[in-house]
Motif scaffolding. Structure first.
Motif, PDB file in Angstrom:
ATOM      1  N   TRP A 158      82.787  65.570   6.407  1.00 18.54           N
ATOM      2  CA  TRP A 158      81.885  64.434   6.581  1.00 18.54           C
ATOM      3  C   TRP A 158      81.495  64.226   8.040  1.00 18.54           C
ATOM      4  O   TRP A 158      80.384  63.798   8.333  1.00 18.54           O
ATOM      5  N   ALA A 161      78.772  66.715   8.644  1.00 18.20           N
ATOM      6  CA  ALA A 161      77.535  66.257   8.003  1.00 18.20           C
ATOM      7  C   ALA A 161      76.855  65.180   8.843  1.00 18.20           C
ATOM      8  O   ALA A 161      75.624  65.160   8.963  1.00 18.20           O
ATOM      9  N   LYS A 162      77.652  64.257   9.428  1.00 21.89           N
ATOM     10  CA  LYS A 162      77.061  63.222  10.295  1.00 21.89           C
ATOM     11  C   LYS A 162      76.391  63.841  11.509  1.00 21.89           C
ATOM     12  O   LYS A 162      75.310  63.413  11.923  1.00 21.89           O
ATOM     13  N   LYS A 167      72.565  65.110   4.175  1.00 18.39           N
ATOM     14  CA  LYS A 167      73.010  64.378   2.996  1.00 18.39           C
ATOM     15  C   LYS A 167      72.941  65.309   1.789  1.00 18.39           C
ATOM     16  O   LYS A 167      72.206  66.306   1.791  1.00 18.39           O
ATOM     17  N   PRO A 168      73.747  65.017   0.730  1.00 18.87           N
ATOM     18  CA  PRO A 168      73.733  65.873  -0.454  1.00 18.87           C
ATOM     19  C   PRO A 168      72.317  66.081  -0.987  1.00 18.87           C
ATOM     20  O   PRO A 168      71.522  65.144  -1.082  1.00 18.87           O
ATOM     21  N   GLN A 170      70.124  68.078   0.527  1.00 18.21           N
ATOM     22  CA  GLN A 170      69.299  68.618   1.602  1.00 18.21           C
ATOM     23  C   GLN A 170      69.672  70.067   1.894  1.00 18.21           C
ATOM     24  O   GLN A 170      70.745  70.545   1.533  1.00 18.21           O
ATOM     25  N   THR A 201      80.165  66.273   0.612  1.00 17.01           N
ATOM     26  CA  THR A 201      81.048  66.313   1.776  1.00 17.01           C
ATOM     27  C   THR A 201      82.468  65.986   1.348  1.00 17.01           C
ATOM     28  O   THR A 201      82.696  65.419   0.284  1.00 17.01           O
TER      29      THR A 201
END
Length: 417
Positions: A158, A161-162, A167-168, A170, A201
């Protein structure tokens, strides 16, 4: 009850004329109790943090990693079968490991790529213990989609990802080093870029892991890096006894031969756990100084009491009391102060630690530690050390006053000199 213990109790409990000495005695008891209670709570928290960290590391890391001296393992299925046949091995799963660049909407970041088989991932990755955020069940479902119906899927930490602003659903672009099918040991590399769809994530509580690790399907990792179908980077092994992993690793080395080598989880995290042990030892030393300070106040109490009771000592000697009996009176008194302080401290420390464990009324900053609450784990070994050390200190504190009392001349004391 012996004569010496009876007199020691009388001196300790009857304090009509020695109010100042009584206050010092209470301070001594409070000092010992405070030191013991603090040790119990601090050790409980440090043990809890250590156990929580081990659980999270073991949840996302293999117990043993089998690697090849030639950088990759050929015909790995045969090696996996041999490992699974070993007594004490619960799982053996192949993986592909590489460092890649991942590109998202908000930037590019280097990451550790792990190619795995989604259907066997649960054998080596404890998602029910390590994953947070979306929940264990949702995270497992997302991992199951790594093969993808259209674009191949990818799972990232996560924090990663940040950083990427992903985001899921993409797309993420992975840049790896492709060997062109000639083998990674020839040095003929060239860039390879593939598009993946972010399935979800995961969050383990370990920042280094959450900010740098990405999972994709084993076959997709082989295509990205140009690996032949029968070649992987290594094999993750899980064993039934995690604290016996080093011995199991040596057995695996002996079985597979010199072309392979192993690394167990204790070896891979040696520096981290060594630092925790050093911190615990330092904390023990600092907190024992509190108890030692209380022991010095016991010396003060007993020396003042010996001076106050000099005539009583002379009378007892005149009545036939031996010098070693006089010394034991003050040794018993100091030991009683230490015993009472230790008992009160143990009761207070254990109570506070259990309350902290049950109600979790202290919260930690999110994202800084592995847990947002303070984990507490009371160990019998630590509690025994905490209970015995103050008693030893307090007993040693009685030796000088007891020797001083036993060495007094009764005739001189009765004359008032």
């Amino acid at each position: 009850m012996t004569f010496e213990l009876f007199v020691a109790l009388r001196y300790l409990l009857t304090r009509r004329k020695q109010a100042f000495i009584s206050i010092i005695s209470l301070i001594s008891v409070a000092g010992v109790a405070l030191g013991v209670a603090t040790l119990i709570v601090v050790f409980g928290i440090m043990n809890g943090l250590n156990a929580d960290l081990k659980m999270r590391i073991l949840g996302v890391s293999p117990h043993i990693m089998v690697l090849s001296m030639r950088q990759t393992i050929n015909d790995y299925e045969d090696v996996v079968k041999r490992l699974k046949a070993m007594d004490g091995v619960t799982a053996a799963v192949p993986f592909i490991y590489s460092e890649v660049m991942i590109s998202g909407l908000d930037g590019v970041k280097g990451a550790v790529l792990r190619g795995v088989r989604p259907e066997s991932l649960a054998q080596v990755l404890s998602l029910d213990k390590g994953a947070e955020g979306a929940g264990a069940e949702e995270t497992r479902d997302a991992f199951a989609k790594l093969k993808g119906n259209g674009l191949p899927g990818i799972m990232v930490g996560w924090e990663l990802a940040k950083t990427l602003g992903a985001k899921p659903g993409q797309r993420l672009y992975l840049l790896g080093q492709w060997s062109g099918g000639t083998g990674v040991d020839t040095g003929s590399f060239r860039p390879s870029v593939r598009i993946f769809e972010l399935e979800g994530t995961f969050r383990t509580g370990l920042y280094d892991y959450d900010s740098s690790v990405a999972y994709i399907d084993l076959e997709q990792a082989a295509r990205l890096l140009g690996y032949p179908p029968d070649r992987v980077t290594g094999i993750e092994v899980r064993v039934s006894d995690v604290y016996n992993a080093d011995r199991m690793a040596r057995r695996i080395n002996d079985m597979l031969g010199p072309s392979f080598y192993t690394r167990d989880w204790m070896d891979m995290n040696m520096n981290l756990f060594g630092t925790l042990k050093l911190e615990k030892a330092g904390m023990l030393l600092v907190l024992l100084l509190i108890v030692l300070l209380a022991a010095f106040s016991i010396i003060t109490t007993l020396v003042l009491l010996v001076m106050e009771k000099s005539r009583d000592i002379a009378v007892l000697m005149a009545l036939g009391a031996r010098r070693n009996s006089i010394g034991r009176i003050f040794m018993y008194q100091g030991a009683l102060i230490g015993f009472i302080g230790t008992t009160v401290g143990l009761a207070a420390g254990v109570t506070l630690a259990l309350l902290l464990k049950r109600y979790q009324f202290v919260h930690l900053p999110e994202g800084v530690y592995t847990s947002d609450t303070i984990p507490v784990l009371l160990g019998w070994v630590d509690m025994t050390v905490v209970a015995v050390a103050p008693l030893v200190f307090c007993f040693m504190a009685t030796l000088y006053p007891a020797r001083k009392a036993a060495g007094m001349d009764p005739s001189e004391m009765l004359r008032g000199r």
